[in-house]
Motif scaffolding. Structure first.
Motif, PDB file in Angstrom:
ATOM      1  N   SER A   1     -12.517 -58.077  20.241  1.00 31.08           N
ATOM      2  CA  SER A   1     -12.733 -58.810  18.924  1.00 31.08           C
ATOM      3  C   SER A   1     -11.803 -58.487  17.888  1.00 31.08           C
ATOM      4  N   LEU A   2     -11.605 -59.155  16.848  1.00 35.75           N
ATOM      5  CA  LEU A   2     -10.656 -59.011  15.941  1.00 35.75           C
ATOM      6  C   LEU A   2     -11.377 -59.211  14.646  1.00 35.75           C
ATOM      7  N   VAL A   3     -10.987 -58.127  13.836  1.00 38.87           N
ATOM      8  CA  VAL A   3     -11.625 -58.203  12.360  1.00 38.87           C
ATOM      9  C   VAL A   3     -10.669 -58.137  11.299  1.00 38.87           C
ATOM     10  N   ASP A   4     -10.605 -59.000  10.491  1.00 37.58           N
ATOM     11  CA  ASP A   4      -9.686 -59.076   9.451  1.00 37.58           C
ATOM     12  C   ASP A   4      -9.895 -58.104   8.283  1.00 37.58           C
ATOM     13  N   LEU A   5      -9.042 -57.072   8.152  1.00 39.92           N
ATOM     14  CA  LEU A   5      -9.353 -56.062   7.188  1.00 39.92           C
ATOM     15  C   LEU A   5      -8.631 -56.085   5.928  1.00 39.92           C
ATOM     16  N   GLY A   6      -7.877 -57.229   5.631  1.00 36.28           N
ATOM     17  CA  GLY A   6      -7.480 -57.502   4.481  1.00 36.28           C
ATOM     18  C   GLY A   6      -5.799 -56.991   4.604  1.00 36.28           C
ATOM     19  N   ASN A   7      -4.937 -57.672   3.490  1.00 35.22           N
ATOM     20  CA  ASN A   7      -3.730 -57.073   3.271  1.00 35.22           C
ATOM     21  C   ASN A   7      -3.017 -57.025   4.581  1.00 35.22           C
ATOM     22  N   GLU A   8      -2.982 -57.948   5.406  1.00 36.28           N
ATOM     23  CA  GLU A   8      -2.262 -58.208   6.772  1.00 36.28           C
ATOM     24  C   GLU A   8      -2.785 -57.096   7.671  1.00 36.28           C
ATOM     25  N   PHE A   9      -3.720 -56.403   7.710  1.00 41.72           N
ATOM     26  CA  PHE A   9      -4.242 -55.621   8.808  1.00 41.72           C
ATOM     27  C   PHE A   9      -5.502 -56.123   9.533  1.00 41.72           C
ATOM     28  N   PHE A  10      -5.175 -55.794  10.760  1.00 44.12           N
ATOM     29  CA  PHE A  10      -6.459 -56.381  11.638  1.00 44.12           C
ATOM     30  C   PHE A  10      -7.074 -55.221  12.452  1.00 44.12           C
ATOM     31  N   LEU A  11      -8.347 -55.182  12.607  1.00 39.28           N
ATOM     32  CA  LEU A  11      -9.065 -54.277  13.628  1.00 39.28           C
ATOM     33  C   LEU A  11      -9.222 -54.911  14.787  1.00 39.28           C
ATOM     34  N   GLU A  12      -8.668 -54.553  15.993  1.00 35.94           N
ATOM     35  CA  GLU A  12      -8.917 -54.828  17.352  1.00 35.94           C
ATOM     36  C   GLU A  12      -9.927 -54.007  17.942  1.00 35.94           C
ATOM     37  N   LYS A  13     -10.931 -54.617  18.518  1.00 33.42           N
ATOM     38  CA  LYS A  13     -12.128 -53.858  19.146  1.00 33.42           C
ATOM     39  C   LYS A  13     -12.037 -54.274  20.716  1.00 33.42           C
ATOM     40  N   PHE A  14     -11.516 -53.386  21.723  1.00 32.32           N
ATOM     41  CA  PHE A  14     -11.798 -53.407  23.043  1.00 32.32           C
ATOM     42  C   PHE A  14     -12.865 -53.000  23.865  1.00 32.32           C
ATOM     43  N   SER A  15     -13.319 -53.714  24.748  1.00 28.66           N
ATOM     44  CA  SER A  15     -14.326 -53.118  25.690  1.00 28.66           C
ATOM     45  C   SER A  15     -14.166 -52.324  26.647  1.00 28.66           C
ATOM     46  N   ASN A  16     -12.837 -52.228  27.018  1.00 24.23           N
ATOM     47  CA  ASN A  16     -12.439 -51.151  27.897  1.00 24.23           C
ATOM     48  C   ASN A  16     -11.211 -50.335  27.412  1.00 24.23           C
ATOM     49  N   SER A  17     -10.937 -49.481  28.031  1.00 30.84           N
ATOM     50  CA  SER A  17      -9.799 -48.412  27.850  1.00 30.84           C
ATOM     51  C   SER A  17      -8.606 -48.974  28.297  1.00 30.84           C
ATOM     52  N   GLU A  18      -8.557 -49.590  29.540  1.00 30.94           N
ATOM     53  CA  GLU A  18      -7.095 -50.129  30.148  1.00 30.94           C
ATOM     54  C   GLU A  18      -6.554 -51.117  29.252  1.00 30.94           C
ATOM     55  N   ASP A  19      -7.152 -52.106  28.671  1.00 31.67           N
ATOM     56  CA  ASP A  19      -6.638 -53.066  27.660  1.00 31.67           C
ATOM     57  C   ASP A  19      -6.500 -52.189  26.343  1.00 31.67           C
ATOM     58  N   ARG A  20      -6.886 -51.364  25.760  1.00 30.50           N
ATOM     59  CA  ARG A  20      -6.558 -50.614  24.760  1.00 30.50           C
ATOM     60  C   ARG A  20      -5.221 -49.951  24.869  1.00 30.50           C
TER      61      ARG A  20
END
Length: 91
Positions: A33-52
């Motif tokens: 999932s991708l969350v727009d934090l503003g100011n051109e920053f995004f939070l990526e949330k991964f369901s598994n550590s391999e992808d992260r």
């Protein structure tokens, strides 16, 4: 270990396009999932550590000719006060 990172776009991009492109670029196996934090920053949330780990350690990344900087998430992150360290790793 948390499976959250934050992603810095060096230039503005479209959220939907970015999400689709990251799925392909990082060959995501789990949920993302991708969350727009503003100011051109995004939070990526991964369901598994391999992808992260792939996203974090296999940099540098380019999406539509824009450089992506990937960093670990930290509490109390403020996108209005955050700075971007621009450093390329070669080889």
């Amino acid at each position: 270990m948390k499976s959250e990172l934050f992603l810095v776009l060096c230039q503005t991009s479209i959220n939907t396009y970015l999400m689709k492109r990251l799925h392909v670029l990082w060959r995501i196996q789990g949920d993302l999932s991708l969350v727009d934090l503003g100011n051109e920053f995004f939070l990526e949330k991964f369901s598994n550590s391999e992808d992260r780990d792939l996203a974090l350690f296999e940099a540098p990344w380019m999406v539509a000719d824009h450089c992506l900087t990937v960093r670990r998430w930290h509490p109390n992150f403020d996108p209005d006060e955050a700075t971007i360290e621009r450093r390329w790793r070669y080889g």
